[in-house]
Design a protein around this motif. Structure first.
Motif, PDB file in Angstrom:
ATOM      1  N   VAL A   1       0.644  -1.141   0.150  1.00  0.00           N
ATOM      2  CA  VAL A   1      -0.124   0.016   0.147  1.00  0.00           C
ATOM      3  C   VAL A   1       0.975   1.315   0.128  1.00  0.00           C
ATOM      4  O   VAL A   1       0.697   2.176  -0.875  1.00  0.00           O
ATOM      5  CB  VAL A   1      -0.924   0.075   1.068  1.00  0.00           C
ATOM      6  CG1 VAL A   1      -1.766   1.379   1.040  1.00  0.00           C
ATOM      7  CG2 VAL A   1      -1.838  -1.255   1.154  1.00  0.00           C
ATOM      8  N   GLY A   2       1.806   1.590   0.787  1.00  0.00           N
ATOM      9  CA  GLY A   2       2.685   2.500   1.197  1.00  0.00           C
ATOM     10  C   GLY A   2       3.984   2.320   0.701  1.00  0.00           C
ATOM     11  O   GLY A   2       4.720   3.356   0.745  1.00  0.00           O
ATOM     12  N   GLY A   3       4.400   1.369  -0.099  1.00  0.00           N
ATOM     13  CA  GLY A   3       5.669   1.072  -0.317  1.00  0.00           C
ATOM     14  C   GLY A   3       5.552   1.107  -2.030  1.00  0.00           C
ATOM     15  O   GLY A   3       4.953   1.249  -2.726  1.00  0.00           O
ATOM     16  N   PHE A   4       6.713   0.405  -2.605  1.00  0.00           N
ATOM     17  CA  PHE A   4       7.238   0.462  -4.022  1.00  0.00           C
ATOM     18  C   PHE A   4       6.225  -0.524  -4.803  1.00  0.00           C
ATOM     19  O   PHE A   4       6.231  -0.501  -5.960  1.00  0.00           O
ATOM     20  CB  PHE A   4       8.489  -0.053  -4.148  1.00  0.00           C
ATOM     21  CG  PHE A   4       8.915  -1.277  -3.790  1.00  0.00           C
ATOM     22  CD1 PHE A   4       8.888  -2.420  -4.837  1.00  0.00           C
ATOM     23  CD2 PHE A   4       9.368  -1.745  -2.444  1.00  0.00           C
ATOM     24  CE1 PHE A   4       9.108  -3.714  -4.356  1.00  0.00           C
ATOM     25  CE2 PHE A   4       9.430  -2.818  -2.158  1.00  0.00           C
ATOM     26  CZ  PHE A   4       9.512  -3.962  -3.264  1.00  0.00           C
ATOM     27  N   CYS A   5       5.333  -1.717  -4.223  1.00  0.00           N
ATOM     28  CA  CYS A   5       4.646  -2.560  -4.893  1.00  0.00           C
ATOM     29  C   CYS A   5       3.159  -2.119  -4.989  1.00  0.00           C
ATOM     30  O   CYS A   5       2.292  -2.893  -5.083  1.00  0.00           O
ATOM     31  CB  CYS A   5       4.684  -3.836  -4.244  1.00  0.00           C
ATOM     32  SG  CYS A   5       6.206  -4.369  -4.081  1.00  0.00           S
ATOM     33  N   THR A   6       2.929  -0.860  -5.046  1.00  0.00           N
ATOM     34  CA  THR A   6       1.738  -0.337  -4.705  1.00  0.00           C
ATOM     35  C   THR A   6       0.821  -0.141  -6.023  1.00  0.00           C
ATOM     36  O   THR A   6       1.272   0.406  -7.124  1.00  0.00           O
ATOM     37  CB  THR A   6       1.768   1.216  -4.282  1.00  0.00           C
ATOM     38  OG1 THR A   6       2.526   1.096  -2.963  1.00  0.00           O
ATOM     39  CG2 THR A   6       0.297   1.901  -3.913  1.00  0.00           C
ATOM     40  N   PRO A   7      -0.342  -0.926  -6.154  1.00  0.00           N
ATOM     41  CA  PRO A   7      -1.119  -0.873  -7.305  1.00  0.00           C
ATOM     42  C   PRO A   7      -1.787   0.511  -7.178  1.00  0.00           C
ATOM     43  O   PRO A   7      -1.906   1.157  -6.105  1.00  0.00           O
ATOM     44  CB  PRO A   7      -2.197  -1.751  -6.878  1.00  0.00           C
ATOM     45  CG  PRO A   7      -1.959  -2.756  -5.638  1.00  0.00           C
ATOM     46  CD  PRO A   7      -0.728  -1.992  -5.130  1.00  0.00           C
ATOM     47  N   GLU A   8      -2.439   1.052  -8.188  1.00  0.00           N
ATOM     48  CA  GLU A   8      -3.219   2.129  -8.354  1.00  0.00           C
ATOM     49  C   GLU A   8      -4.275   2.568  -7.185  1.00  0.00           C
ATOM     50  O   GLU A   8      -4.875   1.255  -7.177  1.00  0.00           O
ATOM     51  CB  GLU A   8      -3.868   2.491  -9.640  1.00  0.00           C
ATOM     52  CG  GLU A   8      -2.915   2.791 -10.928  1.00  0.00           C
ATOM     53  CD  GLU A   8      -3.449   3.191 -12.060  1.00  0.00           C
ATOM     54  OE1 GLU A   8      -4.782   3.041 -11.917  1.00  0.00           O
ATOM     55  OE2 GLU A   8      -2.887   3.147 -13.054  1.00  0.00           O
ATOM     56  N   ARG A   9      -4.500   3.474  -6.505  1.00  0.00           N
ATOM     57  CA  ARG A   9      -5.473   3.591  -5.471  1.00  0.00           C
ATOM     58  C   ARG A   9      -5.477   2.557  -4.089  1.00  0.00           C
ATOM     59  O   ARG A   9      -6.763   2.632  -3.595  1.00  0.00           O
ATOM     60  CB  ARG A   9      -6.908   3.655  -6.253  1.00  0.00           C
ATOM     61  CG  ARG A   9      -6.949   4.597  -7.405  1.00  0.00           C
ATOM     62  CD  ARG A   9      -8.172   4.479  -7.979  1.00  0.00           C
ATOM     63  NE  ARG A   9      -9.485   3.782  -7.343  1.00  0.00           N
ATOM     64  CZ  ARG A   9      -9.732   2.469  -7.938  1.00  0.00           C
ATOM     65  NH1 ARG A   9      -9.317   1.762  -8.741  1.00  0.00           N
ATOM     66  NH2 ARG A   9     -10.761   1.978  -7.201  1.00  0.00           N
TER      67      ARG A   9
ATOM     68  N   TYR B   1      -1.163  -2.430   7.210  1.00  0.00           N
ATOM     69  CA  TYR B   1      -1.210  -0.870   6.754  1.00  0.00           C
ATOM     70  C   TYR B   1      -2.325  -0.106   7.472  1.00  0.00           C
ATOM     71  O   TYR B   1      -3.455  -0.741   7.120  1.00  0.00           O
ATOM     72  CB  TYR B   1      -1.164  -0.705   5.220  1.00  0.00           C
ATOM     73  CG  TYR B   1      -1.246   0.772   4.774  1.00  0.00           C
ATOM     74  CD1 TYR B   1       0.375   1.371   4.796  1.00  0.00           C
ATOM     75  CD2 TYR B   1      -2.301   1.292   4.590  1.00  0.00           C
ATOM     76  CE1 TYR B   1       0.012   2.776   4.137  1.00  0.00           C
ATOM     77  CE2 TYR B   1      -2.364   2.632   4.108  1.00  0.00           C
ATOM     78  CZ  TYR B   1      -1.117   3.204   3.934  1.00  0.00           C
ATOM     79  OH  TYR B   1      -1.275   4.584   3.535  1.00  0.00           O
ATOM     80  N   GLY B   2      -2.199   1.010   7.718  1.00  0.00           N
ATOM     81  CA  GLY B   2      -3.311   2.121   8.118  1.00  0.00           C
ATOM     82  C   GLY B   2      -4.329   1.549   9.138  1.00  0.00           C
ATOM     83  O   GLY B   2      -3.878   0.957  10.005  1.00  0.00           O
ATOM     84  N   GLN B   3      -5.429   1.962   8.829  1.00  0.00           N
ATOM     85  CA  GLN B   3      -6.455   1.687   9.812  1.00  0.00           C
ATOM     86  C   GLN B   3      -6.708   0.143  10.001  1.00  0.00           C
ATOM     87  O   GLN B   3      -7.099  -0.252  10.994  1.00  0.00           O
ATOM     88  CB  GLN B   3      -7.857   2.102   9.445  1.00  0.00           C
ATOM     89  CG  GLN B   3      -7.690   3.855   9.106  1.00  0.00           C
ATOM     90  CD  GLN B   3      -9.527   4.046   8.659  1.00  0.00           C
ATOM     91  OE1 GLN B   3     -10.427   3.851   9.147  1.00  0.00           O
ATOM     92  NE2 GLN B   3      -9.617   4.667   7.344  1.00  0.00           N
TER      93      GLN B   3
END
Length: 185
Positions: free
Chosen positions: A15-23, A79-81
């Motif tokens: 999600v927040g790294g280099f493997c992130t898909p769009e959105r 990640y995140g919430q």
């Protein structure tokens, strides 16, 4: 009988790294809302975490993506919430490939026990997370295989792929697998 929510690979490197898909970060709230709703209803939640060893560059996947990712203790955390909502009562399975063999074993055991009592193991199995084209799809197939009569659900708002075309293809495949795809439009 309870529902089951399976959250797949909603991790820092995805999600927040280099493997992130769009959105990818946009689905954090949707998955968090699902977790809250399942928890409030007393349902079951399982987290599947892609976790690689430091010898990643020797693995088959490294030829496609030569950058080490989701290394244990580095980028494999939630990640995140979603990370904030995991509790000690939730089951967590680690995997080094697209699908989780531990999830398959867990669901097969539940299926066997339920079948011996003439019931289904779950009201439904909902799968959320990343990526719609690989790991989410693989774990949906595992759920459909292990519990063939249990409805499997994917809410399109709670998953993404690398781009819109890939996402559309993944949703079409899920529908072909007789998965209840919600909010696809």
């Amino acid at each position: 009988m309870k529902r089951l929510l399976v959250v797949v690979d909603f991790q820092k490197d995805f999600v927040g790294g280099f493997c992130t898909p769009e959105r990818a970060d946009e689905v954090d709230g949707c998955i968090a809302d699902k977790i809250r709703a399942y928890r409030d209803n007393g349902d079951k939640i399982i987290f599947i975490l892609d976790t690689r060893e430091t010898a990643y560059l020797n693995m088959q996947d490294s030829h496609v993506r030569p950058m080490p990712h989701t290394l244990d203790g580095i980028g494999n955390g939630l990640y995140g919430q979603v990370a904030e909502l995991r509790t000690d009562i939730d089951e967590v399975y680690f995997k080094a490939s697209f699908g989780s063999s531990d999830l398959f074993v867990r669901l097969m055991k539940a299926q066997k026990v339920a079948a011996s009592m003439g019931v289904l193991p779950f009201v439904s199995i909902e799968v959320a997370g990343l990526s719609a084209t690989r790991c989410l799809l693989s774990n949906v197939v595992i759920a459909r295989t292990a519990c063939p009569e249990v409805p499997v659900i994917v809410d399109a708002r709670c998953t993404v792929a690398r781009d819109e075309d890939s996402m559309r293809k993944a949703l079409d495949i899920l529908a072909e697998l007789r998965v209840d795809v919600l909010n696809a439009d």
